[in-house]
Scaffold this motif. Structure first.
Motif, PDB file in Angstrom:
ATOM      1  N   ARG A 121      25.537  61.894  40.509  1.00 58.75           N
ATOM      2  CA  ARG A 121      25.440  60.466  40.240  1.00 58.75           C
ATOM      3  C   ARG A 121      26.465  60.116  39.158  1.00 58.75           C
ATOM      4  N   PRO A 122      27.371  59.181  39.437  1.00 59.47           N
ATOM      5  CA  PRO A 122      28.421  58.911  38.456  1.00 59.47           C
ATOM      6  C   PRO A 122      27.885  58.182  37.233  1.00 59.47           C
ATOM      7  N   ALA A 123      28.592  58.360  36.152  1.00 59.08           N
ATOM      8  CA  ALA A 123      28.208  57.632  34.932  1.00 59.08           C
ATOM      9  C   ALA A 123      28.542  56.162  35.122  1.00 59.08           C
ATOM     10  N   GLU A 124      27.750  55.315  34.493  1.00 58.82           N
ATOM     11  CA  GLU A 124      28.030  53.869  34.535  1.00 58.82           C
ATOM     12  C   GLU A 124      29.090  53.604  33.477  1.00 58.82           C
ATOM     13  N   SER A 125      30.359  53.641  33.866  1.00 61.53           N
ATOM     14  CA  SER A 125      31.390  53.597  32.843  1.00 61.53           C
ATOM     15  C   SER A 125      32.016  52.212  32.668  1.00 61.53           C
ATOM     16  N   GLY A 126      31.926  51.367  33.673  1.00 64.86           N
ATOM     17  CA  GLY A 126      32.498  50.036  33.520  1.00 64.86           C
ATOM     18  C   GLY A 126      33.946  49.998  33.959  1.00 64.86           C
ATOM     19  N   LEU A 127      34.348  48.838  34.402  1.00 58.97           N
ATOM     20  CA  LEU A 127      35.676  48.682  34.990  1.00 58.97           C
ATOM     21  C   LEU A 127      36.758  48.617  33.926  1.00 58.97           C
ATOM     22  N   ASP A 128      37.727  49.502  34.068  1.00 56.71           N
ATOM     23  CA  ASP A 128      38.812  49.569  33.124  1.00 56.71           C
ATOM     24  C   ASP A 128      40.031  48.814  33.699  1.00 56.71           C
ATOM     25  N   LEU A 129      39.856  47.520  33.891  1.00 56.58           N
ATOM     26  CA  LEU A 129      40.946  46.643  34.347  1.00 56.58           C
ATOM     27  C   LEU A 129      40.853  45.363  33.527  1.00 56.58           C
ATOM     28  N   PRO A 130      41.999  44.740  33.217  1.00 59.21           N
ATOM     29  CA  PRO A 130      41.930  43.546  32.378  1.00 59.21           C
ATOM     30  C   PRO A 130      41.151  42.415  33.030  1.00 59.21           C
ATOM     31  N   ARG A 131      40.537  41.589  32.205  1.00 56.89           N
ATOM     32  CA  ARG A 131      39.862  40.388  32.738  1.00 56.89           C
ATOM     33  C   ARG A 131      40.925  39.411  33.208  1.00 56.89           C
ATOM     34  N   VAL A 132      40.623  38.720  34.294  1.00 57.33           N
ATOM     35  CA  VAL A 132      41.604  37.817  34.897  1.00 57.33           C
ATOM     36  C   VAL A 132      41.087  36.390  34.765  1.00 57.33           C
ATOM     37  N   ASP A 133      41.978  35.506  34.352  1.00 60.68           N
ATOM     38  CA  ASP A 133      41.567  34.128  34.134  1.00 60.68           C
ATOM     39  C   ASP A 133      41.779  33.292  35.400  1.00 60.68           C
ATOM     40  N   ARG A 134      41.311  33.803  36.526  1.00 62.63           N
ATOM     41  CA  ARG A 134      41.428  33.060  37.787  1.00 62.63           C
ATOM     42  C   ARG A 134      40.130  33.249  38.558  1.00 62.63           C
ATOM     43  N   THR A 135      39.921  32.438  39.576  1.00 63.96           N
ATOM     44  CA  THR A 135      38.705  32.579  40.376  1.00 63.96           C
ATOM     45  C   THR A 135      39.056  33.250  41.703  1.00 63.96           C
ATOM     46  N   LEU A 136      38.001  33.689  42.406  1.00 56.93           N
ATOM     47  CA  LEU A 136      38.225  34.272  43.731  1.00 56.93           C
ATOM     48  C   LEU A 136      38.832  33.239  44.670  1.00 56.93           C
ATOM     49  N   ASP A 137      38.456  31.980  44.494  1.00 50.71           N
ATOM     50  CA  ASP A 137      39.039  30.924  45.332  1.00 50.71           C
ATOM     51  C   ASP A 137      40.543  30.791  45.082  1.00 50.71           C
ATOM     52  N   ASP A 138      40.951  30.943  43.814  1.00 55.44           N
ATOM     53  CA  ASP A 138      42.397  30.905  43.516  1.00 55.44           C
ATOM     54  C   ASP A 138      43.115  32.014  44.284  1.00 55.44           C
ATOM     55  N   VAL A 139      42.511  33.204  44.256  1.00 53.64           N
ATOM     56  CA  VAL A 139      43.143  34.350  44.931  1.00 53.64           C
ATOM     57  C   VAL A 139      43.165  34.107  46.443  1.00 53.64           C
ATOM     58  N   SER A 140      42.051  33.584  46.979  1.00 55.08           N
ATOM     59  CA  SER A 140      41.990  33.314  48.431  1.00 55.08           C
ATOM     60  C   SER A 140      43.077  32.328  48.844  1.00 55.08           C
ATOM     61  N   ALA A 141      43.280  31.296  48.027  1.00 57.61           N
ATOM     62  CA  ALA A 141      44.307  30.286  48.360  1.00 57.61           C
ATOM     63  C   ALA A 141      45.688  30.938  48.379  1.00 57.61           C
ATOM     64  N   GLU A 142      45.907  31.829  47.429  1.00 55.54           N
ATOM     65  CA  GLU A 142      47.214  32.505  47.377  1.00 55.54           C
ATOM     66  C   GLU A 142      47.394  33.430  48.593  1.00 55.54           C
ATOM     67  N   ILE A 143      46.318  34.096  48.975  1.00 60.92           N
ATOM     68  CA  ILE A 143      46.387  34.977  50.154  1.00 60.92           C
ATOM     69  C   ILE A 143      46.717  34.156  51.397  1.00 60.92           C
ATOM     70  N   ARG A 144      46.085  32.995  51.531  1.00 61.46           N
ATOM     71  CA  ARG A 144      46.306  32.179  52.736  1.00 61.46           C
ATOM     72  C   ARG A 144      47.744  31.679  52.824  1.00 61.46           C
ATOM     73  N   ALA A 145      48.408  31.576  51.672  1.00 54.48           N
ATOM     74  CA  ALA A 145      49.798  31.081  51.664  1.00 54.48           C
ATOM     75  C   ALA A 145      50.808  32.238  51.637  1.00 54.48           C
ATOM     76  N   CYS A 146      50.310  33.470  51.574  1.00 52.04           N
ATOM     77  CA  CYS A 146      51.198  34.623  51.339  1.00 52.04           C
ATOM     78  C   CYS A 146      52.111  34.910  52.534  1.00 52.04           C
ATOM     79  N   ARG A 147      53.373  35.231  52.216  1.00 56.57           N
ATOM     80  CA  ARG A 147      54.317  35.673  53.243  1.00 56.57           C
ATOM     81  C   ARG A 147      55.077  36.898  52.728  1.00 56.57           C
ATOM     82  N   LYS A 148      54.371  37.732  51.943  1.00 57.28           N
ATOM     83  CA  LYS A 148      55.057  38.846  51.283  1.00 57.28           C
ATOM     84  C   LYS A 148      55.421  39.986  52.230  1.00 57.28           C
ATOM     85  N   CYS A 149      54.753  40.068  53.379  1.00 58.48           N
ATOM     86  CA  CYS A 149      55.138  41.147  54.312  1.00 58.48           C
ATOM     87  C   CYS A 149      55.124  40.602  55.730  1.00 58.48           C
ATOM     88  N   SER A 150      55.552  41.433  56.661  1.00 58.90           N
ATOM     89  CA  SER A 150      55.745  40.958  58.040  1.00 58.90           C
ATOM     90  C   SER A 150      54.423  40.652  58.751  1.00 58.90           C
TER      91      SER A 150
END
Ligand code: URA
Length: 250
Positions: free
Chosen positions: A53-82
């Motif tokens: 059973r893994p230790a409850e260590s917590g996420l070691d990634l910076p906090r992001v000042d955006r919402t999931l909806d912001d990310v979804s909107a960016e994904i819907r507009a993305c043309r970064k790959c073919s």
């Protein structure tokens, strides 16, 4: 009348599935639910080492000042790959933004591409049953993919495509900050764990990604392709029991 019989046959279907994966106890009061803790230490056939059973260590990634909806909107507009050129709809992911439990798959298939929602085809229906067997509604967890646009003919995403899309998944995880992630299949495992040769090397054993426990398991489409194989279903169920034990109930 038809509605009622549809509901009954859906329920029967669900019970059948629970029985098949070995989760029939959910419908039998005489058999207790597996103990939290015990399930987390189960050693399953094919696992290379005990799944502590893994230790409850917590996420070691910076906090992001955006919402999931912001990310979804960016994904819907993305043309970064073919992959963008071939998509009907991008599939950012969906679910409860406060869920402790996140599932990550490979990428959208045909049905997901048409609807713009993850895991809504056959594999998705199976994933929904697995989530139900774990005691959650689909809307209570968060479901996303490594790539957000459908690869042609459902092929495995190329490395450049997965790399181009990676910042989206990293940002989604940084915003969600789940307690545990289930990696569905090899593409998702490759995202979280470097240099894995085969699923058998890690399946059922908690891995760690930026301080977060990740449970690798088979992709639901592998279960669909091996529909009659109870052993594979039971392996997945065993993996999910470890996740449930880690979460310690809702
Ligand atoms: N397979 C995946 O990996 N993701 C989906 O969303 C659907 C099928």
């Amino acid at each position: 009348m038809k509605r009622k019989s549809d509901a009954l046959s859906a329920l029967a279907d669900r019970v059948r599935f629970f029985e098949e994966i070995g989760a029939g106890f959910l419908f039998r009061s005489e058999e207790p639910r597996p103990e939290a803790g015990a399930a987390g230490e189960t050693i399953v056939a094919g696992s290379p080492r005990p799944a502590a059973r893994p230790a409850e260590s917590g996420l070691d990634l910076p906090r992001v000042d955006r919402t999931l909806d912001d990310v979804s909107a960016e994904i819907r507009a993305c043309r970064k790959c073919s992959l963008a050129a071939g998509r009907t709809k991008a599939v950012p992911g969906e679910g409860n933004p406060k869920s402790p439990l996140m599932f990550v798959g490979e990428g959208p298939g045909h049905d997901e591409d048409v609807q713009g929602r993850p895991f809504v085809g056959r594999a998705g229906q199976l994933l929904t049953k697995i989530i139900a067997a774990m005691g959650y509604e689909r809307s209570e967890v968060f479901i996303a993919n490594v790539v957000k646009c459908r690869p042609p003919e459902n092929r495995v995403p190329h490395r450049e495509e997965a790399e181009a899309c990676a910042p989206f998944l990293i940002e989604q995880i940084s915003i969600l900050r789940p307690r545990v992630i289930v990696a569905l299949g090899k593409t998702a495992v490759d995202f979280f764990v470097p240099n894995v040769k085969a699923m058998g090397a890690v399946r059922g054993v908690f891995q760690e990604w930026h301080g977060l426990p990740v449970m690798p398991t088979f992709h639901p489409s592998y279960l669909v392709r091996n529909e009659g194989n109870r052993e594979i279903k039971r392996m997945v169920w065993n993996d999910m029991q470890k996740v449930m034990a880690f979460l310690g109930g809702k």
